[in-house]
Design a protein around this motif. Sequence first.
Motif, PDB file in Angstrom:
ATOM      1  N   GLU A 157       0.862  -1.185   0.000  1.00 41.46           N
ATOM      2  CA  GLU A 157       0.000   0.000   0.000  1.00 41.46           C
ATOM      3  C   GLU A 157       0.894   1.228   0.000  1.00 41.46           C
ATOM      4  OE1 GLU A 157      -3.205   0.562  -0.144  1.00 41.46           O
ATOM      5  OE2 GLU A 157      -3.999  -1.474   0.010  1.00 41.46           O
ATOM      6  N   LYS A 158       0.396   2.301  -0.614  1.00 42.29           N
ATOM      7  CA  LYS A 158       1.137   3.562  -0.638  1.00 42.29           C
ATOM      8  C   LYS A 158       0.335   4.630   0.103  1.00 42.29           C
ATOM      9  CE  LYS A 158       3.469   2.552  -5.022  1.00 42.29           C
ATOM     10  NZ  LYS A 158       4.791   2.345  -4.423  1.00 42.29           N
ATOM     11  N   THR A 159       1.030   5.418   0.908  1.00 41.70           N
ATOM     12  CA  THR A 159       0.402   6.532   1.613  1.00 41.70           C
ATOM     13  C   THR A 159       1.246   7.782   1.396  1.00 41.70           C
ATOM     14  OG1 THR A 159       1.597   6.045   3.688  1.00 41.70           O
ATOM     15  CG2 THR A 159      -0.574   4.995   3.374  1.00 41.70           C
ATOM     16  N   MET A 160       0.689   8.922   1.745  1.00 39.09           N
ATOM     17  CA  MET A 160       1.411  10.186   1.618  1.00 39.09           C
ATOM     18  C   MET A 160       1.701  10.761   2.997  1.00 39.09           C
ATOM     19  SD  MET A 160       1.855  10.544  -1.614  1.00 39.09           S
ATOM     20  CE  MET A 160       2.525  12.220  -1.591  1.00 39.09           C
ATOM     21  N   ILE A 170       3.118  -5.409   3.021  1.00 30.59           N
ATOM     22  CA  ILE A 170       2.188  -5.959   4.004  1.00 30.59           C
ATOM     23  C   ILE A 170       2.368  -7.467   4.126  1.00 30.59           C
ATOM     24  CG2 ILE A 170      -0.238  -6.166   4.679  1.00 30.59           C
ATOM     25  CD1 ILE A 170      -0.789  -3.706   2.932  1.00 30.59           C
ATOM     26  N   TYR A 171       2.503  -7.922   5.375  1.00 29.52           N
ATOM     27  CA  TYR A 171       2.685  -9.344   5.662  1.00 29.52           C
ATOM     28  C   TYR A 171       1.588  -9.810   6.620  1.00 29.52           C
ATOM     29  CZ  TYR A 171       7.209  -8.701   3.476  1.00 29.52           C
ATOM     30  OH  TYR A 171       8.200  -8.398   2.570  1.00 29.52           O
ATOM     31  N   GLU A 172       1.049 -10.976   6.314  1.00 33.31           N
ATOM     32  CA  GLU A 172      -0.035 -11.545   7.118  1.00 33.31           C
ATOM     33  C   GLU A 172       0.443 -12.822   7.799  1.00 33.31           C
ATOM     34  OE1 GLU A 172      -4.746 -12.801   6.578  1.00 33.31           O
ATOM     35  OE2 GLU A 172      -3.409 -12.770   4.840  1.00 33.31           O
ATOM     36  N   ALA A 173       0.041 -13.003   9.045  1.00 31.56           N
ATOM     37  CA  ALA A 173       0.446 -14.183   9.800  1.00 31.56           C
ATOM     38  C   ALA A 173      -0.103 -15.451   9.153  1.00 31.56           C
ATOM     39  CB  ALA A 173      -0.033 -14.071  11.242  1.00 31.56           C
ATOM     40  N   TYR A 182      -1.065  -8.707  11.333  1.00 29.94           N
ATOM     41  CA  TYR A 182      -0.403  -8.019  10.222  1.00 29.94           C
ATOM     42  C   TYR A 182       0.831  -7.246  10.691  1.00 29.94           C
ATOM     43  CZ  TYR A 182      -4.814  -8.779   7.728  1.00 29.94           C
ATOM     44  OH  TYR A 182      -5.920  -9.353   7.153  1.00 29.94           O
ATOM     45  N   PHE A 183       1.859  -7.250   9.846  1.00 28.90           N
ATOM     46  CA  PHE A 183       2.991  -6.340   9.972  1.00 28.90           C
ATOM     47  C   PHE A 183       3.118  -5.593   8.657  1.00 28.90           C
ATOM     48  CE2 PHE A 183       4.265  -8.574  13.746  1.00 28.90           C
ATOM     49  CZ  PHE A 183       4.986  -7.626  14.469  1.00 28.90           C
ATOM     50  N   LEU A 184       3.237  -4.273   8.741  1.00 28.27           N
ATOM     51  CA  LEU A 184       3.398  -3.413   7.572  1.00 28.27           C
ATOM     52  C   LEU A 184       4.783  -2.793   7.668  1.00 28.27           C
ATOM     53  CD1 LEU A 184       0.298  -3.549   8.432  1.00 28.27           C
ATOM     54  CD2 LEU A 184      -0.007  -1.576   6.963  1.00 28.27           C
ATOM     55  N   MET A 185       5.632  -3.121   6.720  1.00 29.50           N
ATOM     56  CA  MET A 185       7.051  -2.778   6.814  1.00 29.50           C
ATOM     57  C   MET A 185       7.474  -1.761   5.762  1.00 29.50           C
ATOM     58  SD  MET A 185       7.767  -5.128   9.216  1.00 29.50           S
ATOM     59  CE  MET A 185       9.428  -5.812   9.227  1.00 29.50           C
ATOM     60  N   MET A 186       8.276  -0.791   6.211  1.00 29.80           N
ATOM     61  CA  MET A 186       8.939   0.123   5.284  1.00 29.80           C
ATOM     62  C   MET A 186      10.394  -0.312   5.134  1.00 29.80           C
ATOM     63  SD  MET A 186       7.402   3.906   6.210  1.00 29.80           S
ATOM     64  CE  MET A 186       8.516   4.647   5.020  1.00 29.80           C
ATOM     65  N   GLU A 204      -6.356  -5.430  13.033  1.00 30.42           N
ATOM     66  CA  GLU A 204      -7.406  -4.910  12.167  1.00 30.42           C
ATOM     67  C   GLU A 204      -6.940  -4.870  10.719  1.00 30.42           C
ATOM     68  OE1 GLU A 204      -6.100  -1.177  14.529  1.00 30.42           O
ATOM     69  OE2 GLU A 204      -5.623  -3.301  14.541  1.00 30.42           O
ATOM     70  N   ASP A 205      -7.852  -4.492   9.832  1.00 28.62           N
ATOM     71  CA  ASP A 205      -7.538  -4.426   8.402  1.00 28.62           C
ATOM     72  C   ASP A 205      -6.356  -3.471   8.169  1.00 28.62           C
ATOM     73  OD1 ASP A 205      -8.793  -4.968   5.518  1.00 28.62           O
ATOM     74  OD2 ASP A 205      -8.102  -2.890   5.597  1.00 28.62           O
ATOM     75  N   PRO A 206      -5.433  -3.843   7.263  1.00 26.70           N
ATOM     76  CA  PRO A 206      -4.266  -2.988   6.995  1.00 26.70           C
ATOM     77  C   PRO A 206      -4.611  -1.541   6.672  1.00 26.70           C
ATOM     78  CG  PRO A 206      -3.942  -5.126   5.984  1.00 26.70           C
ATOM     79  CD  PRO A 206      -5.348  -5.122   6.512  1.00 26.70           C
ATOM     80  N   LYS A 207      -5.705  -1.307   5.966  1.00 27.31           N
ATOM     81  CA  LYS A 207      -6.093   0.071   5.646  1.00 27.31           C
ATOM     82  C   LYS A 207      -6.425   0.858   6.913  1.00 27.31           C
ATOM     83  CE  LYS A 207      -7.750  -0.786   0.923  1.00 27.31           C
ATOM     84  NZ  LYS A 207      -6.632  -0.052   0.287  1.00 27.31           N
TER      85      LYS A 207
END
Length: 235
Positions: A157-160, A170-173, A182-186, A204-207
Amino acid sequence: MKRLLTIALVSALMTTSLVGCGSEDPASDNNEKQEQTTTVDEDESKDDESKDSEKEDSEKEESEDSEKEEKDLSAWAGDWNNMGSYLEKPEIQTAFDQLAEKEGTTAEEEKMKYVEKRRTDFNGMTVEGNTITLYDGFKSEDGKEIGSSEYKYIGEEKTMLDKHELTWDIYEAVGEDAPYKYFLMMPVHGDEGLKHFHFRYGDEDPKEILAKDNWFPTMVAPDSTDEQFIEEITE
């Protein structure tokens, strides 16, 4: 005599009729053949275009599948410490004084905001293969393991952030006993300074996780120095 003339006239008329029926217009025949050839060429062209489109779609799907397979957790492999655990060190408190002077506030205000931005529920992390293990303290200081699970890549996913575009992998168990779903990695960065990476986590949902403004948990290399922390905080 009259009968002979009549026979001759009938014979001439029949000959003219036969000549007219037996003749074909070469131009008409060529046009018909050309139209048939054009139709066949158009059909073949459409078939080629359809095959090319199917090939492109297939190659795109294969590329996306390959990308998902390639994006394992190897980029974050190793032991990491929670940056927030260092923010009370007396040696780096001058960083908040400098930040306050820059922002026109107080050191206490700036420190409170910075600590909240780096807030994390665990203090150590080890990434080995596709497994993430969390600790209540630094692993090098005998931190106790509080959870571990294998994770799989499911997309990005991309954010500003202001004018900067951020990319989150995004990684899901894989299992149900994971510490977080979930882990969301930069990406890891700061090789010439404070080596670190930002991430987020949750069930919760990644979004929804990405919708949490100004929350950037951060893991740093265990050999980070006070000078590197000060530089990072005041940049």
